[in-house]
Design a protein around this motif. Structure first.
Motif, PDB file in Angstrom:
ATOM      1  N   LEU A 102      39.377  36.868  44.448  1.00  0.00           N
ATOM      2  CA  LEU A 102      38.989  35.021  44.875  1.00  0.00           C
ATOM      3  C   LEU A 102      39.443  34.369  45.582  1.00  0.00           C
ATOM      4  CD1 LEU A 102      42.276  35.122  42.327  1.00  0.00           C
ATOM      5  CD2 LEU A 102      40.035  34.613  41.652  1.00  0.00           C
ATOM      6  N   GLY A 142      42.155  33.430  37.267  1.00  0.00           N
ATOM      7  CA  GLY A 142      40.700  33.426  38.881  1.00  0.00           C
ATOM      8  C   GLY A 142      39.921  34.290  37.890  1.00  0.00           C
ATOM      9  N   SER A 201      43.161  39.020  45.446  1.00  0.00           N
ATOM     10  CA  SER A 201      42.823  38.633  46.402  1.00  0.00           C
ATOM     11  C   SER A 201      41.279  38.012  47.237  1.00  0.00           C
ATOM     12  CB  SER A 201      43.609  38.366  47.534  1.00  0.00           C
ATOM     13  OG  SER A 201      44.944  38.398  47.183  1.00  0.00           O
ATOM     14  N   LEU A 246      40.596  34.611  48.614  1.00  0.00           N
ATOM     15  CA  LEU A 246      42.035  34.432  49.101  1.00  0.00           C
ATOM     16  C   LEU A 246      41.854  35.173  50.647  1.00  0.00           C
ATOM     17  CD1 LEU A 246      44.945  34.672  46.003  1.00  0.00           C
ATOM     18  CD2 LEU A 246      43.152  32.556  46.622  1.00  0.00           C
ATOM     19  N   LEU A 273      47.100  32.478  39.289  1.00  0.00           N
ATOM     20  CA  LEU A 273      46.300  33.470  39.330  1.00  0.00           C
ATOM     21  C   LEU A 273      45.091  34.163  38.807  1.00  0.00           C
ATOM     22  CD1 LEU A 273      47.448  34.810  42.993  1.00  0.00           C
ATOM     23  CD2 LEU A 273      45.337  33.441  42.702  1.00  0.00           C
ATOM     24  N   SER A 274      46.279  34.787  37.463  1.00  0.00           N
ATOM     25  CA  SER A 274      45.810  35.491  36.274  1.00  0.00           C
ATOM     26  C   SER A 274      44.319  34.600  35.757  1.00  0.00           C
ATOM     27  CB  SER A 274      47.167  35.274  35.494  1.00  0.00           C
ATOM     28  OG  SER A 274      47.541  34.182  35.056  1.00  0.00           O
ATOM     29  N   LEU A 329      51.298  36.865  48.379  1.00  0.00           N
ATOM     30  CA  LEU A 329      51.812  37.660  47.094  1.00  0.00           C
ATOM     31  C   LEU A 329      52.367  38.714  47.179  1.00  0.00           C
ATOM     32  CD1 LEU A 329      48.162  37.032  45.955  1.00  0.00           C
ATOM     33  CD2 LEU A 329      50.034  36.032  44.954  1.00  0.00           C
ATOM     34  N   HIS A 358      44.558  27.317  46.451  1.00  0.00           N
ATOM     35  CA  HIS A 358      45.693  27.893  45.508  1.00  0.00           C
ATOM     36  C   HIS A 358      47.435  27.671  46.263  1.00  0.00           C
ATOM     37  CE1 HIS A 358      48.212  32.037  46.232  1.00  0.00           C
ATOM     38  NE2 HIS A 358      48.651  31.200  45.155  1.00  0.00           N
ATOM     39  N   SER A 396      50.827  27.991  46.568  1.00  0.00           N
ATOM     40  CA  SER A 396      51.551  29.388  45.651  1.00  0.00           C
ATOM     41  C   SER A 396      53.042  28.608  46.180  1.00  0.00           C
ATOM     42  CB  SER A 396      52.002  30.522  46.837  1.00  0.00           C
ATOM     43  OG  SER A 396      53.221  31.185  46.790  1.00  0.00           O
ATOM     44  N   SER A 435      47.525  33.942  52.487  1.00  0.00           N
ATOM     45  CA  SER A 435      47.626  34.137  50.898  1.00  0.00           C
ATOM     46  C   SER A 435      47.671  35.808  49.683  1.00  0.00           C
ATOM     47  CB  SER A 435      46.214  33.747  50.422  1.00  0.00           C
ATOM     48  OG  SER A 435      46.388  33.142  50.045  1.00  0.00           O
TER      49      SER A 435
END
Length: 157
Positions: free
Chosen positions: A141, A5, A138, A143, A2-3, A151, A18, A20, A147
């Motif tokens: 991106l 994104g 989130s 999400l 995610l970093s 997180l 995504h 996870s 999601s």
């Protein structure tokens, strides 16, 4: 992953899929909490994983993508740091995959961590995040709410 994104978005990437997942520290196997998103037919897919160590997480993601119809030749793995064994494992299981890394470290230790490595990238990256920060990421991106909640749960916020 995610970093990565926001940087990918700034480069014009519009869609995200995504997965996870995290590593079981005893077995070194990949554990998946959930997955969401769509992969555009015929499009290139970039698997962003900051640390390519054992290769198990990346191979799991590749197999999920291939099962959904993505051709391995359309998959690129992007990692900040990798161990030679992880790259070799990915290329052994999926020879058509491109692997792009920022730095190649020496090896893995007995726990499956990269030597010299960075430690747990996700724990370090998200250490100062609040639940609001995770919400902003989130939302940026795209999400889904599940999601976002996953997180927040993962990082104990």
């Amino acid at each position: 992953g995610l970093s990565f994104g926001p940087a990918y978005q700034n480069s014009g990437v519009k869609g995200f899929f995504h997965v996870s997942s995290k590593r079981d520290h005893q077995t070194l196997k990949n554990l998946v909490d959930y997955q969401e998103g769509q992969v555009a037919e015929g499009g290139t897919v970039i698997i962003a994983d900051p640390m390519l160590a054992t290769g198990n997480t990346v191979i799991d993601a590749i197999e999920r993508l291939v099962a959904s119809g993505v051709s391995p030749e359309k998959i690129i793995v992007n990692a900040v740091v990798a161990a030679p064994i992880g790259i070799k494992k990915v290329k052994t299981y999926h020879p058509g995959i491109q692997v792009v890394v920022g730095a190649l470290d020496e090896k893995l230790d007995h726990r499956g961590y990269i030597v010299d490595g960075l430690g747990d990238f996700g724990d370090k990256y998200f250490a100062d995040f609040s639940s609001e920060d995770l919400g902003v990421l989130s939302d940026k991106l795209g999400l889904i709410p599940e999601s976002r909640q996953q997180l927040i749960k993962r990082f104990g916020l």
